[in-house]
Design an enzyme around this catalytic site. Structure first.
Site, PDB file in Angstrom:
ATOM      1  N   ASP A  74     -67.551   8.715  77.875  1.00  0.00           N
ATOM      2  CA  ASP A  74     -66.873   9.861  77.258  1.00  0.00           C
ATOM      3  C   ASP A  74     -67.770  11.084  77.411  1.00  0.00           C
ATOM      4  O   ASP A  74     -68.324  11.603  76.439  1.00  0.00           O
ATOM      5  CB  ASP A  74     -66.596   9.559  75.773  1.00  0.00           C
ATOM      6  CG  ASP A  74     -65.802  10.664  75.095  1.00  0.00           C
ATOM      7  OD1 ASP A  74     -65.265  11.548  75.804  1.00  0.00           O
ATOM      8  OD2 ASP A  74     -65.720  10.658  73.852  1.00  0.00           O
TER       9      ASP A  74
ATOM     10  N   CYS B 128     -62.105  15.007  78.500  1.00  0.00           N
ATOM     11  CA  CYS B 128     -61.357  16.196  78.055  1.00  0.00           C
ATOM     12  C   CYS B 128     -61.113  17.130  79.234  1.00  0.00           C
ATOM     13  O   CYS B 128     -60.571  18.215  79.050  1.00  0.00           O
ATOM     14  CB  CYS B 128     -62.086  16.903  76.918  1.00  0.00           C
ATOM     15  SG  CYS B 128     -63.750  17.392  77.347  1.00  0.00           S
TER      16      CYS B 128
ATOM     17  N   CYS C 209     -46.735  31.472  66.431  1.00  0.00           N
ATOM     18  CA  CYS C 209     -47.808  32.392  66.029  1.00  0.00           C
ATOM     19  C   CYS C 209     -47.532  33.791  66.573  1.00  0.00           C
ATOM     20  O   CYS C 209     -47.253  33.952  67.758  1.00  0.00           O
ATOM     21  CB  CYS C 209     -49.134  31.859  66.579  1.00  0.00           C
ATOM     22  SG  CYS C 209     -50.513  32.942  66.244  1.00  0.00           S
TER      23      CYS C 209
HETATM   24  C1  LIG Z   1     -67.158  14.366  74.465  1.00  0.00           C
HETATM   25  S1  LIG Z   1     -68.593  13.980  73.514  1.00  0.00           S
HETATM   26  C2  LIG Z   1     -68.250  12.296  73.100  1.00  0.00           C
HETATM   27  C3  LIG Z   1     -68.962  11.731  71.910  1.00  0.00           C
HETATM   28  C4  LIG Z   1     -68.394  10.438  71.332  1.00  0.00           C
HETATM   29  N1  LIG Z   1     -67.937   9.509  72.332  1.00  0.00           N
HETATM   30  C5  LIG Z   1     -67.282  10.756  70.346  1.00  0.00           C
HETATM   31  O1  LIG Z   1     -66.103  10.629  70.699  1.00  0.00           O
HETATM   32  O2  LIG Z   1     -67.589  11.163  69.229  1.00  0.00           O
HETATM   33  C6  LIG Z   1     -69.786  13.914  74.757  1.00  0.00           C
HETATM   34  C7  LIG Z   1     -71.168  13.541  74.276  1.00  0.00           C
HETATM   35  O3  LIG Z   1     -72.032  13.443  75.402  1.00  0.00           O
HETATM   36  C8  LIG Z   1     -73.322  13.873  75.020  1.00  0.00           C
HETATM   37  N2  LIG Z   1     -74.061  14.163  76.271  1.00  0.00           N
HETATM   38  C9  LIG Z   1     -74.012  15.299  77.012  1.00  0.00           C
HETATM   39  N3  LIG Z   1     -74.770  15.168  78.116  1.00  0.00           N
HETATM   40  C10 LIG Z   1     -75.291  13.912  78.094  1.00  0.00           C
HETATM   41  C11 LIG Z   1     -76.157  13.185  78.961  1.00  0.00           C
HETATM   42  N4  LIG Z   1     -76.627  13.722  80.086  1.00  0.00           N
HETATM   43  N5  LIG Z   1     -76.481  11.920  78.634  1.00  0.00           N
HETATM   44  C12 LIG Z   1     -76.014  11.358  77.486  1.00  0.00           C
HETATM   45  N6  LIG Z   1     -75.201  12.011  76.614  1.00  0.00           N
HETATM   46  C13 LIG Z   1     -74.843  13.271  76.911  1.00  0.00           C
HETATM   47  C14 LIG Z   1     -73.051  15.033  74.094  1.00  0.00           C
HETATM   48  O4  LIG Z   1     -74.148  15.281  73.243  1.00  0.00           O
HETATM   49  C15 LIG Z   1     -71.812  14.542  73.331  1.00  0.00           C
HETATM   50  O5  LIG Z   1     -72.155  13.885  72.137  1.00  0.00           O
END
Ligand SMILES: C[S@@+](CC[C@H](N)C(=O)[O-])C[C@H]1O[C@@H](n2cnc3c(N)ncnc32)[C@H](O)[C@@H]1O
Length: 416
Positions: free
Chosen positions: A324, A351, A63
């Site tokens: 996750d 991540c 890029c």
């Molecule tokens: C990295 S994403 C993973 C979602 C799913 N495992 C996927 O791969 O599609 C993290 C998720 O955690 C949720 N999240 C953030 N804080 C949270 C909390 N305190 N309790 C439950 N979920 C939460 C977010 O809304 C998001 O959907």
């Protein structure tokens, strides 16, 4: 000031004789000339002036914006070197933050789609001045200013094709608003381009879908969904395989989003329980269960900690947990309750290996062992990595930390 050691993209291993200098654009093993512009307590930051002896892994960035745009950090390295470095980074951060040593980190799994892979981008623009929008793009490297990005090397070709038109539409709209002198103040904005089965979508509220493995997932375009469709099926397959174990009957998927892992793994369990803070994502998860005719998954909206109130009827010894969380990792209250519930296995997808390493330390101090560490190169050309750690309840291994339980999987180590 102490003499700096040769510097690496993430900083070299510390030793009493060495001084860490962060220099973007350098490859481990290179001799360089640098200019230090900031000193911290434990390290310095510097700009690269000259590469005196270059690495055989140095390649020409694809890029023209590389070095200015903050989106990619590793385009100057071969993909093999990027993956080796990311693996090393996971190892270092586990040692430094997690106090975990003497473990093996598997080679990062990726695919040959190392450019044109990203199925979602979110370029920004500042508020128009006199009806004119200047840059539409991403943050400049090390700055809050924007760099104009007419085309992004890691975004899919369909996204780049739509980006051209969208940039023009946004500029035309801003000019028209200035001429009409609408009372609403012009603002900066973040645009969305997401490639899905429905094509490239720019409305964050649009309902879209993606197929992963044999399942169909519907979600709203602006909500979370993994954005490397090439590596994702391999990661899901790995998580599902590592979640399965003899004598385990239940699955708890904390931070479950639209149900990706829970639904993909559901066939191996009597019942699965997903929890997620976003009500919209939980509605998607419930609909995805119906869409795929899966009847053994129960989803609830709420904080991850809320899950424990609803699973009093099952035993941790019969349960696997998938975690996750977002970049900040799990909070201590959740981890404390998790350790009290005591699932037989924990598959932790992250991540951010730094917050994952912090949480790993918490679990290891409370009687869990690490069975395997497997990074996935979900974000080639960037410094980001998705890392999976599989934990097993120490009593189940029948020995101390680092031992391999009888159901330990085969776990390939090569890139795909
Ligand atoms: C990295 S994403 C993973 C979602 C799913 N495992 C996927 O791969 O599609 C993290 C998720 O955690 C949720 N999240 C953030 N804080 C949270 C909390 N305190 N309790 C439950 N979920 C939460 C977010 O809304 C998001 O959907």
């Amino acid at each position: 000031m102490p003499l700096p050691t040769p510097s690496t993209p993430g900083g070299p291993r510390e030793s009493p004789e060495s001084w860490v200098v962060m220099v973007p654009g350098v490859i481990p093993g290179e001799r360089i000339r640098l200019r230090i512009y900031r000193n911290h307590k434990n390290y310095s930051e510097a700009d690269l002036m000259h590469v005196l002896e270059s690495s055989s892994e140095r390649v020409e960035p694809v890029c023209p914006l590389f070095g200015r745009c903050g989106g990619c950090q590793y385009q100057h390295m071969s993909v093999a070197a990027q993956r080796a470095w990311k693996r090393e980074h996971v190892l270092q951060v586990l040692a430094r933050t997690g106090n975990v040593t003497g473990i093996t980190v598997q080679e990062a799994i990726g695919t040959e789609h190392t450019l044109g892979y990203r199925s979602k981008i979110t370029p920004h623009h500042e508020k128009p001045r006199g009806g004119e929008i200047r840059e539409i793009g991403f943050l400049k490297l090390g700055s809050r200013a924007l760099v104009d990005v007419p085309e992004c090397a890691i975004a899919t070709p369909a996204i780049n094709a739509r980006l051209r038109g969208l940039r023009e539409e946004v500029r035309v709209t801003a000019r028209a608003a200035a001429v009409a002198e609408t009372p609403r103040k012009p603002k900066g904005a973040t645009l969305l381009l997401r490639e899905t089965r429905e094509g490239v979508v720019t409305d964050p509220r649009a309902e879209v879908s993606d197929q992963v493995g044999g399942l169909l997932f519907k979600y709203t375009a602006g909500s979370f969904f993994q954005n490397n469709p090439y590596v994702l099926p391999h990661m899901v397959e790995y998580v599902v395989r590592k979640a399965g174990a003899p004598n385990v009957r239940y699955l708890v998927d904390a931070y479950c989003g639209g149900g990706l892992f829970c639904l993909s793994a559901s066939k191996n369990f009597e019942a699965c329980y997903g929890v997620e803070i976003s009500e919209l994502a939980i509605l998607s998860a419930q609909r995805n269960a119906e869409l795929n005719k899966i009847g053994n998954c129960h989803f609830q909206a709420g904080d991850a900690t809320d899950i424990f109130a609803g699973i009093g009827h099952i035993s941790g010894a019969d349960t696997v947990t998938i975690l996750d969380p977002p970049r900040k990792g799990c909070d201590e209250g959740f981890l404390t309750q998790l350790c009290r519930f005591r699932p037989a296995r924990i598959v932790y997808v992250s991540c951010d290996p730094a917050t994952q390493a912090r949480d790993a330390r918490f679990l290891l101090e409370r009687g869990y062992d690490i069975e395997e560490v497997q990074p996935f190169d979900l974000f080639p050309q960037t410094r980001h990595i998705e890392n999976v750690i599989v934990f097993v309840e120490a009593h189940r291994t029948g020995a101390g930390a680092g031992s391999m339980p009888s159901w330990a999987g085969e776990g390939g180590t090569a890139s795909l």
